[in-house]
Design a protein around this motif. Structure first.
Motif, mmCIF file in Angstrom:
data_model
loop_
_atom_site.group_PDB
_atom_site.id
_atom_site.type_symbol
_atom_site.label_atom_id
_atom_site.label_comp_id
_atom_site.label_asym_id
_atom_site.label_seq_id
_atom_site.Cartn_x
_atom_site.Cartn_y
_atom_site.Cartn_z
ATOM 1 N N TYR A 168 21.428 30.760 15.156
ATOM 2 C CA TYR A 168 21.967 30.856 13.746
ATOM 3 C C TYR A 168 22.167 29.638 12.838
ATOM 4 N N ARG A 169 22.864 28.619 13.722
ATOM 5 C CA ARG A 169 23.350 27.436 12.868
ATOM 6 C C ARG A 169 22.301 26.332 13.562
ATOM 7 N N GLY A 170 21.610 26.269 14.816
ATOM 8 C CA GLY A 170 20.920 25.188 15.012
ATOM 9 C C GLY A 170 19.455 25.078 14.981
ATOM 10 N N ARG A 171 18.802 26.274 14.587
ATOM 11 C CA ARG A 171 17.419 26.132 14.876
ATOM 12 C C ARG A 171 16.794 25.901 13.363
ATOM 13 N N ARG A 172 15.950 24.783 13.292
ATOM 14 C CA ARG A 172 15.495 24.299 12.323
ATOM 15 C C ARG A 172 14.590 25.330 11.549
ATOM 16 N N PRO A 173 14.442 25.060 10.205
ATOM 17 C CA PRO A 173 13.380 26.113 9.564
ATOM 18 C C PRO A 173 11.667 26.008 10.116
ATOM 19 N N ASP A 174 11.668 24.842 10.562
ATOM 20 C CA ASP A 174 10.266 24.546 11.037
ATOM 21 C C ASP A 174 9.907 24.945 12.573
ATOM 22 N N GLU A 175 11.083 25.615 13.169
ATOM 23 C CA GLU A 175 11.013 25.819 14.617
ATOM 24 C C GLU A 175 10.687 27.360 14.783
ATOM 25 N N THR A 176 10.021 27.673 15.600
ATOM 26 C CA THR A 176 10.137 29.017 16.235
ATOM 27 C C THR A 176 11.440 29.310 17.266
ATOM 28 N N SER A 177 12.095 30.505 17.707
ATOM 29 C CA SER A 177 12.928 30.666 18.598
ATOM 30 C C SER A 177 12.654 30.049 20.004
ATOM 31 N N ASP A 178 11.589 30.190 20.222
ATOM 32 C CA ASP A 178 11.080 29.285 21.597
ATOM 33 C C ASP A 178 11.282 28.029 21.561
ATOM 34 N N GLU A 179 10.725 27.316 20.479
ATOM 35 C CA GLU A 179 10.636 25.822 20.383
ATOM 36 C C GLU A 179 12.129 25.488 20.291
#
Length: 445
Positions: A168-179
């Protein structure tokens, strides 16, 4: 005036007087739905007759025998039960009285394993920021809840921390969940190489992060990559399933859903369901056999290791869960709980995220949903929500510091495995009322 040193010295606590099933009753007769199982402990609820009968039977037979003299049927039978259902490779159990003690045992056995192998430079433990592994000094040292560490920092062994897997706070907009999951997992390898692989003993992680972040599961593929990295560098993997394990997420062990097995695992809360204090370390056959062929000694012991009453109690709890197929109910009612939470809070202006598995759910509260900005910690919103919920006959487990260790609020729900659909609906209704009332009281007049 109470002579108990309570955790909050300025607070007056109501007195719990009784409990049946999902309900706890105070001395004044008020009833409270236990929607958090205390601290994700009471998996069978309160006053289960089969567990009480097992406790009576054991205490009539034998209450205590020190493990330097004896083993007991109660301890042996519980160990057999646990190992028969343990993750692949597990072969031994060490019983203790709490989750913190289970983590301490894991840390010491991990170190002792490498001493037995002659790899004495392996002294470093790596864990994640925003983690919690217990309140004893060793557990605090590897934990990543910095506000708990701060007063004792100079007393702790050096800890090494990487990022949490907090999508929720760490994933970048350009990343998938897996990435995203693979990116933060790779921080472990970078930290191992920074410290020197020959100096790293183990990586410690909660399979699903509990109280500190509020029921945060890992991103897909995260733990499989973690397992690969540990194996590549000869580092042990210690999973902390004190809160998330023993059926809480819908499978007996949360790591089953990740497709991996650890080298060491800590369990506690749901093991005995609150009927007796008990925790345990599960250890792999490989580790124990190395010690057996070396010194033959695990230099660690406590007075109440393998306590017969606690072991008999925990065995009864686990047998009831299995006999009554309660993990199926966890999956079924857990799906309903998720659905009702999303219906009630999915479009709420101050709910940023709803996450979890089984009977383990977190609701993160934010001041601004679009920016994920948390509320000012000075408002103590999590404490307001807890109080408002208790006034409405609902027990929940809120926490502050969610976002960065200081700011951020969430509510943790961890209801007993016996819950029914009607009680799920009542919990969500009362939580919604408590949250709205708390938000209204936090706004300036």
């Amino acid at each position: 005036m109470s002579h108990i040193l309570h955790r909050m010295l300025s607070k007056t606590y109501p007195t719990a007087a009784g409990g049946e099933g999902m309900v706890l009753r105070d001395r004044d007769g008020r009833e409270h739905i236990d929607a958090s199982g205390g601290a994700a402990v009471s998996c069978l609820g309160h006053g289960h007759p089969d567990v009480l009968a097992a406790m009576h039977a054991q205490i009539d037979k034998l209450a205590y025998a020190h493990t330097s003299f004896f083993t007991t049927d109660a301890a042996e039978e519980l160990a057999d039960h646990l190992i028969a259902r343990a993750p692949a490779g597990m072969g031994s159990v060490y019983f203790c009285s709490s989750g913190s003690e289970a983590i301490e045992a894991c840390l010491k056995l991990a170190r002792h394993y490498f001493v037995e192998k002659g790899e004495t430079r392996r002294v470093n433990f790596i864990s994640r920021r925003q983690s919690y592994h217990g309140i004893t000094l060793g557990a605090l040292s590897v934990g990543g809840r910095m506000k708990d560490r701060a007063p004792f920092e100079q007393m702790l062994m050096q800890g090494h921390h990487i990022s949490p897997c907090y999508e929720y706070r760490g994933r970048r907009p350009d990343e998938t969940s897996d990435e995203y999951g693979l990116r933060v997992a790779d921080e472990l390898e970078a930290k191992i190489l920074e410290l020197g692989p020959e100096t790293v003993c183990a990586f410690v992680a909660e399979t699903v992060v509990g109280a500190t972040l509020g029921a945060v599961p890992a991103a897909p593929g995260y733990f499989r990559r973690i397992r690969e990295i540990c194996d590549r560098h000869g580092v042990l993997l210690i999973l902390d399933e004190v809160m998330s394990g023993m059926g809480r997420t819908g499978t007996l062990h949360a790591c089953e859903q990740e497709g991996i097995a650890p080298d060491l695992m800590a369990i506690a809360k749901g093991l005995g369901g609150g009927y007796a204090p008990i925790g345990a370390m599960l250890a792999s056959k490989r580790i124990v056999e190395t010690v057996r062929q070396g010194s033959g000694v695990f230099p660690h012991s406590q007075t109440y290791v393998g306590h017969p009453l606690a072991c008999a109690t925990a065995l009864a709890v686990q047998q009831v869960i299995e006999r009554d197929d309660l993990l199926a109910n966890v999956r079924r009612q857990g799906a309903r709980l998720e659905q009702r939470l999303r219906e009630r809070f999915g479009n709420h202006h101050h709910v940023g995220d709803i996450r979890g598995r089984g009977h383990f759910w977190g609701v993160e509260i934010v001041a601004d949903r679009s920016t994920k900005t948390p509320f000012d910690p000075a408002l103590k919103l999590n404490a307001r929500i807890k109080q408002a919920a208790q006034e409405r006959g609902l027990l929940i487990y809120p926490m502050g510091g969610t976002a960065d260790g200081t700011a951020g609020d969430h509510v943790l729900l961890a209801p007993p495995f016996i819950i029914d659909a009607a009680t799920v609906d009542t919990i969500v209704e009362r939580l919604g009322d408590a949250l709205d009332a708390s938000l209204a009281s936090a706004r300036p007049a």
